[in-house]
Scaffold this motif. Structure first.
Motif, PDB file in Angstrom:
ATOM      1  N   LYS A  22       0.745  -1.163  -0.147  1.00  0.00           N
ATOM      2  CA  LYS A  22       0.203  -0.138   0.137  1.00  0.00           C
ATOM      3  C   LYS A  22       0.772   1.230  -0.189  1.00  0.00           C
ATOM      4  CE  LYS A  22      -4.206  -1.987   2.341  1.00  0.00           C
ATOM      5  NZ  LYS A  22      -5.002  -2.015   3.378  1.00  0.00           N
ATOM      6  N   SER A  23       2.021   1.033   0.536  1.00  0.00           N
ATOM      7  CA  SER A  23       2.724   2.428   0.712  1.00  0.00           C
ATOM      8  C   SER A  23       3.573   2.564  -0.658  1.00  0.00           C
ATOM      9  CB  SER A  23       4.055   2.296   1.620  1.00  0.00           C
ATOM     10  OG  SER A  23       5.094   1.278   1.379  1.00  0.00           O
ATOM     11  N   LEU A  24       3.623   1.482  -1.177  1.00  0.00           N
ATOM     12  CA  LEU A  24       4.257   1.589  -2.575  1.00  0.00           C
ATOM     13  C   LEU A  24       3.185   2.378  -3.519  1.00  0.00           C
ATOM     14  CD1 LEU A  24       6.493  -1.805  -2.906  1.00  0.00           C
ATOM     15  CD2 LEU A  24       7.533   0.814  -2.840  1.00  0.00           C
ATOM     16  N   TYR A  25       2.019   1.883  -3.408  1.00  0.00           N
ATOM     17  CA  TYR A  25       0.984   2.290  -4.272  1.00  0.00           C
ATOM     18  C   TYR A  25       0.804   3.921  -4.520  1.00  0.00           C
ATOM     19  CZ  TYR A  25      -3.725   2.678  -6.500  1.00  0.00           C
ATOM     20  OH  TYR A  25      -4.683   3.153  -7.405  1.00  0.00           O
ATOM     21  N   ALA A  26       1.105   4.292  -3.147  1.00  0.00           N
ATOM     22  CA  ALA A  26       1.324   5.975  -2.787  1.00  0.00           C
ATOM     23  C   ALA A  26       2.604   6.703  -3.282  1.00  0.00           C
ATOM     24  CB  ALA A  26       0.925   6.089  -1.509  1.00  0.00           C
ATOM     25  N   ALA A  27       3.639   6.103  -3.089  1.00  0.00           N
ATOM     26  CA  ALA A  27       5.044   6.556  -3.351  1.00  0.00           C
ATOM     27  C   ALA A  27       5.999   5.532  -3.922  1.00  0.00           C
ATOM     28  CB  ALA A  27       5.367   7.353  -2.285  1.00  0.00           C
ATOM     29  N   PRO A  28       6.592   5.778  -4.732  1.00  0.00           N
ATOM     30  CA  PRO A  28       7.688   4.594  -5.240  1.00  0.00           C
ATOM     31  C   PRO A  28       8.978   4.564  -4.408  1.00  0.00           C
ATOM     32  CG  PRO A  28       7.939   6.990  -6.760  1.00  0.00           C
ATOM     33  CD  PRO A  28       6.648   7.012  -5.667  1.00  0.00           C
ATOM     34  N   PRO A  29       9.721   3.803  -4.675  1.00  0.00           N
ATOM     35  CA  PRO A  29      10.873   3.603  -3.837  1.00  0.00           C
ATOM     36  C   PRO A  29      11.748   4.950  -3.951  1.00  0.00           C
ATOM     37  CG  PRO A  29      10.538   1.659  -5.117  1.00  0.00           C
ATOM     38  CD  PRO A  29       9.516   2.681  -5.601  1.00  0.00           C
ATOM     39  N   PRO A  30      12.250   5.391  -3.018  1.00  0.00           N
ATOM     40  CA  PRO A  30      13.366   6.657  -3.210  1.00  0.00           C
ATOM     41  C   PRO A  30      14.497   6.669  -4.254  1.00  0.00           C
ATOM     42  CG  PRO A  30      12.898   6.080  -0.912  1.00  0.00           C
ATOM     43  CD  PRO A  30      12.355   4.988  -1.562  1.00  0.00           C
ATOM     44  N   GLY A  31      14.256   7.588  -5.042  1.00  0.00           N
ATOM     45  CA  GLY A  31      15.381   7.549  -5.958  1.00  0.00           C
ATOM     46  C   GLY A  31      15.068   6.698  -7.293  1.00  0.00           C
ATOM     47  N   SER A  32      13.880   6.318  -7.173  1.00  0.00           N
ATOM     48  CA  SER A  32      13.592   5.279  -8.444  1.00  0.00           C
ATOM     49  C   SER A  32      12.299   5.832  -8.987  1.00  0.00           C
ATOM     50  CB  SER A  32      13.399   3.913  -8.002  1.00  0.00           C
ATOM     51  OG  SER A  32      14.577   3.421  -7.480  1.00  0.00           O
ATOM     52  N   PRO A  33      12.313   6.986  -9.546  1.00  0.00           N
ATOM     53  CA  PRO A  33      10.974   7.447 -10.435  1.00  0.00           C
ATOM     54  C   PRO A  33      10.293   6.421 -11.185  1.00  0.00           C
ATOM     55  CG  PRO A  33      12.729   8.729 -10.592  1.00  0.00           C
ATOM     56  CD  PRO A  33      13.139   7.700 -10.254  1.00  0.00           C
ATOM     57  N   VAL A  34       8.935   6.231 -11.166  1.00  0.00           N
ATOM     58  CA  VAL A  34       8.170   5.215 -11.726  1.00  0.00           C
ATOM     59  C   VAL A  34       6.865   5.869 -12.381  1.00  0.00           C
ATOM     60  CG1 VAL A  34       6.994   2.839 -11.380  1.00  0.00           C
ATOM     61  CG2 VAL A  34       9.096   3.372 -10.234  1.00  0.00           C
ATOM     62  N   ALA A  35       6.359   5.653 -13.529  1.00  0.00           N
ATOM     63  CA  ALA A  35       5.267   6.058 -14.164  1.00  0.00           C
ATOM     64  C   ALA A  35       4.045   5.829 -13.230  1.00  0.00           C
ATOM     65  CB  ALA A  35       5.213   5.585 -15.502  1.00  0.00           C
ATOM     66  N   PRO A  36       3.242   6.572 -12.885  1.00  0.00           N
ATOM     67  CA  PRO A  36       2.099   6.166 -11.873  1.00  0.00           C
ATOM     68  C   PRO A  36       1.334   4.858 -12.162  1.00  0.00           C
ATOM     69  CG  PRO A  36       2.118   8.536 -12.543  1.00  0.00           C
ATOM     70  CD  PRO A  36       2.972   8.160 -13.424  1.00  0.00           C
ATOM     71  N   GLY A  37       1.114   4.659 -13.486  1.00  0.00           N
ATOM     72  CA  GLY A  37       0.150   3.476 -13.829  1.00  0.00           C
ATOM     73  C   GLY A  37       1.081   2.329 -13.784  1.00  0.00           C
ATOM     74  N   ASP A  38       2.542   2.304 -14.092  1.00  0.00           N
ATOM     75  CA  ASP A  38       3.487   1.204 -13.685  1.00  0.00           C
ATOM     76  C   ASP A  38       3.468   0.902 -12.481  1.00  0.00           C
ATOM     77  OD1 ASP A  38       5.001  -0.820 -14.015  1.00  0.00           O
ATOM     78  OD2 ASP A  38       6.934   0.330 -14.555  1.00  0.00           O
ATOM     79  N   LEU A  39       3.452   2.304 -11.458  1.00  0.00           N
ATOM     80  CA  LEU A  39       3.561   1.923 -10.023  1.00  0.00           C
ATOM     81  C   LEU A  39       2.394   1.314  -9.465  1.00  0.00           C
ATOM     82  CD1 LEU A  39       5.267   2.829  -7.438  1.00  0.00           C
ATOM     83  CD2 LEU A  39       3.883   4.768  -7.236  1.00  0.00           C
ATOM     84  N   HIS A  40       1.047   1.846  -9.861  1.00  0.00           N
ATOM     85  CA  HIS A  40       0.115   1.213  -9.518  1.00  0.00           C
ATOM     86  C   HIS A  40      -0.210  -0.263  -9.689  1.00  0.00           C
ATOM     87  CE1 HIS A  40      -2.016   5.777  -9.056  1.00  0.00           C
ATOM     88  NE2 HIS A  40      -0.659   5.467  -8.008  1.00  0.00           N
ATOM     89  N   THR A  41      -0.183  -0.501 -10.819  1.00  0.00           N
ATOM     90  CA  THR A  41      -0.257  -2.018 -11.304  1.00  0.00           C
ATOM     91  C   THR A  41       0.684  -2.690 -10.622  1.00  0.00           C
ATOM     92  OG1 THR A  41      -0.727  -1.362 -13.441  1.00  0.00           O
ATOM     93  CG2 THR A  41      -0.001  -3.473 -13.317  1.00  0.00           C
ATOM     94  N   GLY A  42       1.970  -2.455 -10.405  1.00  0.00           N
ATOM     95  CA  GLY A  42       3.053  -3.330  -9.823  1.00  0.00           C
ATOM     96  C   GLY A  42       2.678  -3.345  -8.090  1.00  0.00           C
ATOM     97  N   SER A  43       2.355  -2.419  -7.407  1.00  0.00           N
ATOM     98  CA  SER A  43       1.679  -2.298  -6.197  1.00  0.00           C
ATOM     99  C   SER A  43       0.750  -3.356  -5.950  1.00  0.00           C
ATOM    100  CB  SER A  43       1.598  -0.985  -5.722  1.00  0.00           C
ATOM    101  OG  SER A  43       2.802  -0.120  -5.656  1.00  0.00           O
ATOM    102  N   GLN A  44      -0.302  -3.210  -6.843  1.00  0.00           N
ATOM    103  CA  GLN A  44      -1.432  -4.121  -6.528  1.00  0.00           C
ATOM    104  C   GLN A  44      -0.891  -5.602  -6.975  1.00  0.00           C
ATOM    105  OE1 GLN A  44      -3.976  -2.191  -9.746  1.00  0.00           O
ATOM    106  NE2 GLN A  44      -5.103  -1.103  -8.279  1.00  0.00           N
ATOM    107  N   LEU A  45      -0.005  -5.821  -7.994  1.00  0.00           N
ATOM    108  CA  LEU A  45       0.274  -7.070  -8.151  1.00  0.00           C
ATOM    109  C   LEU A  45       1.102  -7.697  -6.850  1.00  0.00           C
ATOM    110  CD1 LEU A  45       0.971  -9.698  -9.981  1.00  0.00           C
ATOM    111  CD2 LEU A  45       2.922  -8.396 -10.828  1.00  0.00           C
ATOM    112  N   MET A  46       1.840  -6.672  -6.081  1.00  0.00           N
ATOM    113  CA  MET A  46       2.638  -7.168  -4.908  1.00  0.00           C
ATOM    114  C   MET A  46       1.392  -7.562  -3.918  1.00  0.00           C
ATOM    115  SD  MET A  46       5.274  -4.882  -2.760  1.00  0.00           S
ATOM    116  CE  MET A  46       6.174  -5.655  -1.239  1.00  0.00           C
TER     117      MET A  46
END
Length: 281
Positions: free
Chosen positions: A205-229
């Motif tokens: 859930k925290s990754l859904y809100a913010a990517p890992p520090p220093g690793s910019p991720v596109a919002p759609g990619d971030l949300h899909t990856g976080s939901q998969l996790m």
């Protein structure tokens, strides 16, 4: 953005681990065949389980993965840390190795010494195994470690090895199918699994809100990856919980079944059963 080549983040480690997985599967099958040739029973479904775990691990570290860079990375994380370890542990490789090695041989004595050692018992204490597993993921995703691993191949390899080792350790600690020094109770194993599942879900859930520090991720990619996790972790933890419940029932369920009526000697309140008279039949 996370570069495409960093989605897997394995570099040369991927082919090395894939090769080691293939060799391990071949050795497992040869050891199982040796047991059967000498007349010992070894279920073939364990062969399939170990082979499937090795194949999943090899593919996750070398094959193409779906989605954007972060989603592909998360798919790899789920397989390496959660999906592949379970079938490997269910195959009981330690038990097979101990049965395949000659009795009294130095390798067998050394392996038993490690399995029955005090450090191994504490490493397999479920809360410790959960802390090593989930704590490493929090360190990876909530600090700059992930960004640093993308630019330092040795660090990236060390991270991947830790994820794999910690996932195997946690699955081993929850299932505890092989002979070790101390077999922790289902209560401890269930508590460790619940705590790890909660921490894993909060991290997703925290990754859904913010990517890992220093690793910019596109919002759609971030949300899909976080939901998969999040949902993939739920499935893996449910599978572990099923193994734990089945093992608990096998250990205690049959012992709690009431004895057949003809074998009872006392009534439920402690009185002698009317079917048996004092002094003889």
């Amino acid at each position: 953005m996370i570069p495409a080549h960093a989605a897997a983040g394995t570099g040369a480690l991927g082919p090395l681990v894939a090769t080691a997985a293939a060799v391990s599967a071949a050795c497992y099958l040869l050891a199982a065949a040796r047991l059967r040739r000498r007349g010992d029973a070894w279920p073939r479904h364990r062969d399939a389980s170990f082979t499937a775990g090795c194949a999943a691990l090899a593919y996750a570290l070398t094959g193409p993965l779906p989605g954007g860079a972060f989603t592909a990375h998360m798919a790899q994380h789920l397989v390496v840390a959660m999906a592949a370890p379970l079938p490997l542990v269910l195959a009981r490789p330690l038990t097979l190795l101990l049965r395949a090695l000659p009795g009294g041989a130095p390798p067998r004595r050394a392996l038993l010494a490690v399995a029955h050692s005090r450090p191994a018992a504490w490493l397999l204490f479920p809360p410790v195994a959960a802390a090593l597993d989930i704590g490493g993921l929090w360190l990876l995703y909530r600090t700059g470690l992930m960004a640093a691993a993308h630019h330092r191949p040795l660090l990236g390899a060390a991270v991947q090895l830790h994820v794999l080792a910690a996932g195997l350790l946690f699955a081993f600690a929850v299932c505890q199918l092989d002979p070790v020094r101390r077999r922790w109770s289902p209560a401890w194993r269930g508590a460790g699994l619940l705590a790890a599942g909660w921490a894993h879900a909060v991290l997703a859930k925290s990754l859904y809100a913010a990517p890992p520090p220093g690793s910019p991720v596109a919002p759609g990619d971030l949300h899909t990856g976080s939901q998969l996790m999040y949902y993939g972790g739920d499935i893996a933890e449910l599978a572990l919980a099923t193994v734990l419940a089945v093992g608990w029932y096998a250990d205690t369920g049959r012992a709690r079944r009431p004895a057949p009526a003809g074998l009872r000697t006392t009534s439920p309140r402690g009185r002698r059963s009317p079917g048996i008279r004092r002094g003889g039949p």
